[in-house]
Design a protein around this motif. Structure first.
Motif, PDB file in Angstrom:
ATOM      1  N   HIS A 133       0.829  -1.212   0.000  1.00 28.19           N
ATOM      2  CA  HIS A 133       0.000   0.000   0.000  1.00 28.19           C
ATOM      3  C   HIS A 133       0.865   1.266   0.000  1.00 28.19           C
ATOM      4  O   HIS A 133       0.502   2.257  -0.626  1.00 28.19           O
ATOM      5  CB  HIS A 133      -0.984  -0.032   1.171  1.00 28.19           C
ATOM      6  N   LYS A 134       2.008   1.227   0.689  1.00 25.35           N
ATOM      7  CA  LYS A 134       2.917   2.376   0.651  1.00 25.35           C
ATOM      8  C   LYS A 134       3.445   2.569  -0.778  1.00 25.35           C
ATOM      9  O   LYS A 134       3.551   3.698  -1.259  1.00 25.35           O
ATOM     10  CB  LYS A 134       4.076   2.180   1.637  1.00 25.35           C
ATOM     11  N   THR A 135       3.742   1.470  -1.451  1.00 27.37           N
ATOM     12  CA  THR A 135       4.198   1.542  -2.842  1.00 27.37           C
ATOM     13  C   THR A 135       3.108   2.141  -3.722  1.00 27.37           C
ATOM     14  O   THR A 135       3.380   2.981  -4.589  1.00 27.37           O
ATOM     15  CB  THR A 135       4.609   0.141  -3.353  1.00 27.37           C
ATOM     16  N   SER A 136       1.851   1.733  -3.486  1.00 29.78           N
ATOM     17  CA  SER A 136       0.728   2.298  -4.257  1.00 29.78           C
ATOM     18  C   SER A 136       0.648   3.809  -4.071  1.00 29.78           C
ATOM     19  O   SER A 136       0.443   4.553  -5.041  1.00 29.78           O
ATOM     20  CB  SER A 136      -0.599   1.667  -3.827  1.00 29.78           C
ATOM     21  N   ILE A 137       0.809   4.264  -2.831  1.00 25.89           N
ATOM     22  CA  ILE A 137       0.750   5.705  -2.549  1.00 25.89           C
ATOM     23  C   ILE A 137       1.894   6.422  -3.280  1.00 25.89           C
ATOM     24  O   ILE A 137       1.694   7.469  -3.889  1.00 25.89           O
ATOM     25  CB  ILE A 137       0.793   5.968  -1.025  1.00 25.89           C
ATOM     26  N   ARG A 138       3.073   5.836  -3.245  1.00 24.18           N
ATOM     27  CA  ARG A 138       4.216   6.451  -3.947  1.00 24.18           C
ATOM     28  C   ARG A 138       3.994   6.470  -5.463  1.00 24.18           C
ATOM     29  O   ARG A 138       4.406   7.417  -6.140  1.00 24.18           O
ATOM     30  CB  ARG A 138       5.508   5.702  -3.610  1.00 24.18           C
ATOM     31  N   ASN A 139       3.364   5.432  -5.983  1.00 24.71           N
ATOM     32  CA  ASN A 139       3.062   5.404  -7.426  1.00 24.71           C
ATOM     33  C   ASN A 139       2.068   6.505  -7.802  1.00 24.71           C
ATOM     34  O   ASN A 139       2.168   7.099  -8.881  1.00 24.71           O
ATOM     35  CB  ASN A 139       2.532   4.036  -7.842  1.00 24.71           C
ATOM     36  N   ILE A 140       1.108   6.761  -6.918  1.00 21.19           N
ATOM     37  CA  ILE A 140       0.146   7.842  -7.152  1.00 21.19           C
ATOM     38  C   ILE A 140       0.901   9.184  -7.176  1.00 21.19           C
ATOM     39  O   ILE A 140       0.656  10.036  -8.026  1.00 21.19           O
ATOM     40  CB  ILE A 140      -0.967   7.839  -6.075  1.00 21.19           C
ATOM     41  N   ARG A 141       1.853   9.336  -6.230  1.00 19.46           N
ATOM     42  CA  ARG A 141       2.682  10.561  -6.203  1.00 19.46           C
ATOM     43  C   ARG A 141       3.442  10.705  -7.525  1.00 19.46           C
ATOM     44  O   ARG A 141       3.471  11.772  -8.127  1.00 19.46           O
ATOM     45  CB  ARG A 141       3.675  10.505  -5.038  1.00 19.46           C
ATOM     46  N   ARG A 142       4.046   9.602  -7.984  1.00 22.03           N
ATOM     47  CA  ARG A 142       4.825   9.633  -9.233  1.00 22.03           C
ATOM     48  C   ARG A 142       3.929  10.053 -10.405  1.00 22.03           C
ATOM     49  O   ARG A 142       4.303  10.904 -11.208  1.00 22.03           O
ATOM     50  CB  ARG A 142       5.430   8.247  -9.498  1.00 22.03           C
ATOM     51  N   ASP A 143       2.729   9.465 -10.484  1.00 26.73           N
ATOM     52  CA  ASP A 143       1.802   9.823 -11.564  1.00 26.73           C
ATOM     53  C   ASP A 143       1.458  11.315 -11.509  1.00 26.73           C
ATOM     54  O   ASP A 143       1.415  11.999 -12.542  1.00 26.73           O
ATOM     55  CB  ASP A 143       0.500   9.007 -11.469  1.00 26.73           C
ATOM     56  N   GLY A 144       1.201  11.810 -10.305  1.00 30.58           N
ATOM     57  CA  GLY A 144       0.882  13.234 -10.142  1.00 30.58           C
ATOM     58  C   GLY A 144       2.041  14.114 -10.560  1.00 30.58           C
ATOM     59  O   GLY A 144       1.868  15.118 -11.267  1.00 30.58           O
ATOM     60  N   ASN A 145       3.265  13.730 -10.120  1.00 31.59           N
ATOM     61  CA  ASN A 145       4.447  14.516 -10.480  1.00 31.59           C
ATOM     62  C   ASN A 145       4.689  14.505 -11.980  1.00 31.59           C
ATOM     63  O   ASN A 145       5.090  15.521 -12.556  1.00 31.59           O
ATOM     64  CB  ASN A 145       5.685  14.008  -9.726  1.00 31.59           C
ATOM     65  N   ASP A 146       4.430  13.364 -12.624  1.00 28.86           N
ATOM     66  CA  ASP A 146       4.588  13.289 -14.085  1.00 28.86           C
ATOM     67  C   ASP A 146       3.632  14.266 -14.782  1.00 28.86           C
ATOM     68  O   ASP A 146       4.010  14.942 -15.744  1.00 28.86           O
ATOM     69  CB  ASP A 146       4.338  11.863 -14.593  1.00 28.86           C
ATOM     70  N   THR A 147       2.400  14.330 -14.269  1.00 29.65           N
ATOM     71  CA  THR A 147       1.410  15.252 -14.845  1.00 29.65           C
ATOM     72  C   THR A 147       1.850  16.703 -14.631  1.00 29.65           C
ATOM     73  O   THR A 147       1.721  17.543 -15.532  1.00 29.65           O
ATOM     74  CB  THR A 147       0.023  15.002 -14.209  1.00 29.65           C
ATOM     75  N   ILE A 148       2.396  16.993 -13.447  1.00 34.38           N
ATOM     76  CA  ILE A 148       2.870  18.354 -13.144  1.00 34.38           C
ATOM     77  C   ILE A 148       4.036  18.726 -14.068  1.00 34.38           C
ATOM     78  O   ILE A 148       4.067  19.819 -14.643  1.00 34.38           O
ATOM     79  CB  ILE A 148       3.289  18.459 -11.654  1.00 34.38           C
ATOM     80  N   LYS A 149       4.980  17.790 -14.245  1.00 32.13           N
ATOM     81  CA  LYS A 149       6.133  18.053 -15.125  1.00 32.13           C
ATOM     82  C   LYS A 149       5.677  18.304 -16.562  1.00 32.13           C
ATOM     83  O   LYS A 149       6.207  19.187 -17.251  1.00 32.13           O
ATOM     84  CB  LYS A 149       7.105  16.862 -15.097  1.00 32.13           C
ATOM     85  N   LYS A 150       4.689  17.531 -17.000  1.00 32.85           N
ATOM     86  CA  LYS A 150       4.175  17.695 -18.363  1.00 32.85           C
ATOM     87  C   LYS A 150       3.531  19.085 -18.513  1.00 32.85           C
ATOM     88  O   LYS A 150       3.714  19.748 -19.543  1.00 32.85           O
ATOM     89  CB  LYS A 150       3.164  16.596 -18.686  1.00 32.85           C
TER      90      LYS A 150
END
Length: 194
Positions: A133-150
């Motif tokens: 579940h911690k990995t899932s939360i970090r993956n959500i963060r990564r997806d959000g950061n990717d959208t922000i970078k884009k």
């Protein structure tokens, strides 16, 4: 904390989506904890057990009323007495160490006290679920950061907005990881206490 992202509607919406996904992950972890054996009977101990009911996999609680009349006993009262053997078989084969008995109408499941070894094994299993579940939360963060970078790359937001948005995403991540860790610690204490 007042959101700096509120200045930009698209970022505010993204922040809301990230928070919603993280909350769902925390809720899923909380649901995982409910079914863990603690040595005390709980109707949720049977939540993960599925019964082969005429070709469909059904949860026990959709085929019967589940109750705990005492701290060391679960009673399953099927709506249809013909499913008693199917439910009993599913419970026996669940790998949870239950030894159900029935009288043709009602299934009684005594909950034996957990051994020290079984308690430690349950905590180890929980720790693995926590990490997932911690990995899932970090993956959500990564997806959000990717959208922000884009958004920055596409010149929709400034570099300062990007930095602020990523800091807020990290703050959300830290908060949600702490929530699942706190839930884990409380359950670990419950499982290990005799």
């Amino acid at each position: 904390m007042a959101s700096q992202m509120a200045n930009i509607p698209a970022l505010k919406e993204l922040q809301g989506q990230i928070q919603t996904r993280m909350n769902k992950t925390v809720d899923d972890f909380r649901a995982s904890l409910v079914g863990v054996r603690t040595g005390r009977a709980s109707v949720h101990m049977l939540d993960a057990i599925r019964v082969d009911y005429y070709g469909s996999e059904m949860p026990v609680n959709q085929l019967a009323t589940v109750s705990t009349p005492e701290a060391t006993l679960i009673v399953v009262s099927p709506f249809d007495p013909t499913v008693v053997p199917m439910i009993e078989k599913a419970i026996r084969n669940s790998g949870q160490g239950f030894n159900p008995m029935h009288d043709g109408k009602v299934i009684r499941i005594p909950i034996p006290p957990m051994t020290e070894e079984r308690r430690k094994e349950a905590v180890k299993q929980l720790a693995s679920v926590l990490e997932d579940h911690k990995t899932s939360i970090r993956n959500i963060r990564r997806d959000g950061n990717d959208t922000i970078k884009k958004a920055t790359k596409d010149k929709l937001i400034s570099a300062d907005d990007e930095k602020r948005a990523m800091e807020e995403t990290q703050a959300m991540t830290d908060t949600e990881i702490k929530r699942v860790e706190d839930l884990f610690k409380a359950k670990e204490k419950e499982v290990l206490s005799l």
